[in-house]
Design a protein around this motif. Structure first.
Motif, PDB file in Angstrom:
ATOM      1  N   ALA A 225       0.804  -1.216   0.000  1.00 54.90           N
ATOM      2  CA  ALA A 225       0.000   0.000   0.000  1.00 54.90           C
ATOM      3  C   ALA A 225       0.839   1.269   0.000  1.00 54.90           C
ATOM      4  O   ALA A 225       0.407   2.310  -0.500  1.00 54.90           O
ATOM      5  N   TYR A 226       2.050   1.207   0.569  1.00 56.02           N
ATOM      6  CA  TYR A 226       2.862   2.423   0.718  1.00 56.02           C
ATOM      7  C   TYR A 226       4.036   2.449  -0.264  1.00 56.02           C
ATOM      8  O   TYR A 226       5.070   3.051   0.007  1.00 56.02           O
ATOM      9  N   ALA A 227       3.818   1.846  -1.416  1.00 59.65           N
ATOM     10  CA  ALA A 227       4.844   1.806  -2.452  1.00 59.65           C
ATOM     11  C   ALA A 227       5.266   3.194  -2.909  1.00 59.65           C
ATOM     12  O   ALA A 227       6.423   3.412  -3.282  1.00 59.65           O
ATOM     13  N   ASP A 228       4.336   4.147  -2.865  1.00 50.85           N
ATOM     14  CA  ASP A 228       4.574   5.469  -3.456  1.00 50.85           C
ATOM     15  C   ASP A 228       5.012   6.530  -2.458  1.00 50.85           C
ATOM     16  O   ASP A 228       5.178   7.694  -2.837  1.00 50.85           O
ATOM     17  N   VAL A 229       5.182   6.160  -1.193  1.00 47.92           N
ATOM     18  CA  VAL A 229       5.542   7.150  -0.168  1.00 47.92           C
ATOM     19  C   VAL A 229       6.824   6.708   0.520  1.00 47.92           C
ATOM     20  O   VAL A 229       6.819   5.837   1.397  1.00 47.92           O
ATOM     21  N   ALA A 230       7.947   7.295   0.110  1.00 47.38           N
ATOM     22  CA  ALA A 230       9.243   6.898   0.661  1.00 47.38           C
ATOM     23  C   ALA A 230      10.154   8.111   0.758  1.00 47.38           C
ATOM     24  O   ALA A 230       9.968   9.106   0.039  1.00 47.38           O
ATOM     25  N   PHE A 231      11.163   8.013   1.644  1.00 49.29           N
ATOM     26  CA  PHE A 231      11.959   9.175   2.006  1.00 49.29           C
ATOM     27  C   PHE A 231      13.457   8.893   1.885  1.00 49.29           C
ATOM     28  O   PHE A 231      13.904   7.747   1.859  1.00 49.29           O
ATOM     29  N   ASP A 232      14.226   9.982   1.848  1.00 52.93           N
ATOM     30  CA  ASP A 232      15.691   9.920   1.926  1.00 52.93           C
ATOM     31  C   ASP A 232      16.300   9.042   0.836  1.00 52.93           C
ATOM     32  O   ASP A 232      17.332   8.407   1.032  1.00 52.93           O
ATOM     33  N   GLY A 233      15.651   9.005  -0.331  1.00 53.38           N
ATOM     34  CA  GLY A 233      16.180   8.227  -1.446  1.00 53.38           C
ATOM     35  C   GLY A 233      15.847   6.754  -1.414  1.00 53.38           C
ATOM     36  O   GLY A 233      16.216   6.011  -2.342  1.00 53.38           O
ATOM     37  N   ARG A 311       6.665  14.738  -5.336  1.00 58.74           N
ATOM     38  CA  ARG A 311       6.437  15.931  -4.520  1.00 58.74           C
ATOM     39  C   ARG A 311       5.667  15.592  -3.249  1.00 58.74           C
ATOM     40  O   ARG A 311       5.955  16.130  -2.173  1.00 58.74           O
ATOM     41  N   GLN A 312       4.709  14.675  -3.364  1.00 60.32           N
ATOM     42  CA  GLN A 312       3.929  14.299  -2.197  1.00 60.32           C
ATOM     43  C   GLN A 312       4.804  13.596  -1.162  1.00 60.32           C
ATOM     44  O   GLN A 312       4.669  13.818   0.044  1.00 60.32           O
ATOM     45  N   SER A 313       5.719  12.760  -1.628  1.00 54.33           N
ATOM     46  CA  SER A 313       6.650  12.111  -0.699  1.00 54.33           C
ATOM     47  C   SER A 313       7.521  13.136   0.010  1.00 54.33           C
ATOM     48  O   SER A 313       7.825  12.997   1.203  1.00 54.33           O
ATOM     49  N   GLU A 314       7.923  14.171  -0.710  1.00 50.33           N
ATOM     50  CA  GLU A 314       8.710  15.242  -0.086  1.00 50.33           C
ATOM     51  C   GLU A 314       7.891  15.958   0.996  1.00 50.33           C
ATOM     52  O   GLU A 314       8.421  16.325   2.046  1.00 50.33           O
ATOM     53  N   ILE A 315       6.611  16.128   0.742  1.00 52.78           N
ATOM     54  CA  ILE A 315       5.733  16.754   1.744  1.00 52.78           C
ATOM     55  C   ILE A 315       5.671  15.873   2.989  1.00 52.78           C
ATOM     56  O   ILE A 315       5.816  16.353   4.124  1.00 52.78           O
ATOM     57  N   TYR A 316       5.460  14.583   2.792  1.00 53.68           N
ATOM     58  CA  TYR A 316       5.396  13.671   3.932  1.00 53.68           C
ATOM     59  C   TYR A 316       6.734  13.603   4.670  1.00 53.68           C
ATOM     60  O   TYR A 316       6.769  13.466   5.891  1.00 53.68           O
TER      61      TYR A 316
END
Length: 414
Positions: A225-233, A311-316
């Motif tokens: 479910a969270y395939a599209d929300v990731a951080f720090d590369g 961009r959404q991942s950057e927001i999160y």
């Protein structure tokens, strides 16, 4: 799969006993653990209180304008209001296959290896009905997102929950379980990035999962479910990218998170063609597919909004940094997650020694006007923790930290 079992604005009390005779499967479900907290949240909001809700993974940002405009345009076309193909529009399934090829290097046949679901939670639940029956056992992650346990139970199956904190230990425990119970588990459910704990894995983890599935003859469902929300590369790996994965399992994805389309209920199941077909067989008796204009708008989102996902991942990520840093300043133990929409935080002392997670979450709501999810709602392994979502903006998260700090300071003094 993201939200709790009921909305915080739902006044129905699901914990009340029934005055009618219901099926035994309903009695297998435990009392709804979030019920009292949701009732208190609703009461406060009706009284005009500005409660900051970090309890549900319910995106607060809108989809891209072009997606909304396409929905409005196609809704005005009378031809789009009838029943559509049960498996989903061919062009939408092709876009899912294209995304898998572009992002993960996985080739998927849109005609036989993808089906559109009314959200991934619906698809997951119906696939459990297709695969599980009395006496069958599924291994599930622990702590667990509720549907991972209760969809199996509603399908008359049994569950064995294995902790996910250490991925190598998890693999070892899967093998040990398969070696020591009879009949062997029929199904393994994996969920990375993990909800609620935000644990992540690397690609080689799934290579080992496939080997275990072939060795012990079980099937795999990956909740991605969270395939599209990731951080720090960090890029969450797909189960289907592991060699041989399509021979043993399927993967569920959703447009709820990175695309901000939670209420649209657009999900997908991809992978093993027989598992996909089994899901389609069950769904044919339950629904007539997703509203066609939503599917057309989803095609536009998959084709044209990849940059918006980043961009959404950057927001999160910015919200994560604000919330985690704020809680750490209060003395909380919380590791910034690499992916997902949640922070998984240990209840700080001295409250951890004198209250359970429901009591502590209730305190934060009653005295601090901040709603969070108590860890025990995700099974026994979640006790002593809270799940806090990243759905509020940075200023609201800073305010939430201030309110939590004032609430605990007042309680400590008291």
């Amino acid at each position: 799969m993201s939200c709790n079992s009921a909305s915080s604005d739902n006044p129905v009390d699901y914990s009340k006993p029934f005055d009618i005779e219901v099926a035994s499967r309903v009695h297998r479900l435990p009392p709804y653990l979030f019920g009292n907290i949701n009732a208190l949240l609703l009461k406060k909001r009706r009284a005009g209180k500005d409660v900051i809700d970090l309890g549900m993974g319910n995106p607060s940002d809108p989809p891209e304008d072009l997606v909304i405009e396409k929905l409005a345009e196609t809704t005005r076309d009378p031809k789009n209001h009838g029943y559509g193909p049960a498996a989903g529009l061919e062009k939408l399934r092709s876009e899912v296959a294209s995304k898998y090829l572009t992002r993960y290097g996985v080739r998927i046949d849109p005609s036989s290896e993808v089906i559109v679901c009314i959200g991934s939670k619906e698809g997951f639940s119906h696939l459990c009905l297709a695969l599980m029956g009395p006496g069958d056992t599924a291994i599930i992650p622990s702590p667990y997102f509720p549907v991972h346990a209760y969809a199996v139970m509603l399908a008359s199956g049994n569950t064995i929950a294995l902790e996910v904190a250490n991925s190598e230990q998890f693999l070892s425990n899967v093998a040990y379980t398969c070696q020591h119970i009879f009949p062997k588990p029929k199904l393994l459910i994996v969920n990375y990035p993990h909800n609620p704990s935000a644990v992540t894995v690397e690609a080689d983890f799934y290579t080992e999962i496939v080997k275990l599935a072939k060795r012990y003859s079980f099937n795999v469902i990956s909740d991605f479910a969270y395939a599209d929300v990731a951080f720090d590369g960090y890029q969450p790996p797909s189960f289907l990218a592991a060699p041989g994965a399509k021979q043993v399992g399927v993967e569920f994805t959703t447009m709820s998170k990175g695309y901000n389309m939670a209420g649209w209920r657009v999900g997908f199941c991809a992978g093993h063609p027989d598992m996909v077909r089994a899901l389609g067989t069950i769904k044919a008796y339950y629904d007539y597919g997703l509203f066609t204009p939503i599917q057309i708008a989803a095609i536009m989102a998959l084709r044209h909004t990849e940059a918006a996902i980043l961009r959404q991942s950057e927001i999160y990520q910015k919200r994560r940094d604000v919330l985690c840093a704020g809680l750490q300043r209060l003395g909380w133990e919380v590791d910034p997650p690499r992916a997902g929409m949640f922070c998984w935080a240990a209840i700080p002392e001295p409250w951890r020694s004198r209250s359970d997670s429901i009591e502590f979450a209730t305190l934060l709501l009653e005295k601090g006007d901040v709603a969070v999810s108590p860890g025990t709602g995700f099974g026994p392994a979640g006790e002593g923790f809270l799940r806090l979502s990243l759905v509020e903006n940075e200023n609201r998260l800073r305010q939430a930290v201030r309110q939590i700090g004032r609430c605990l300071s007042a309680e400590n003094v008291g």
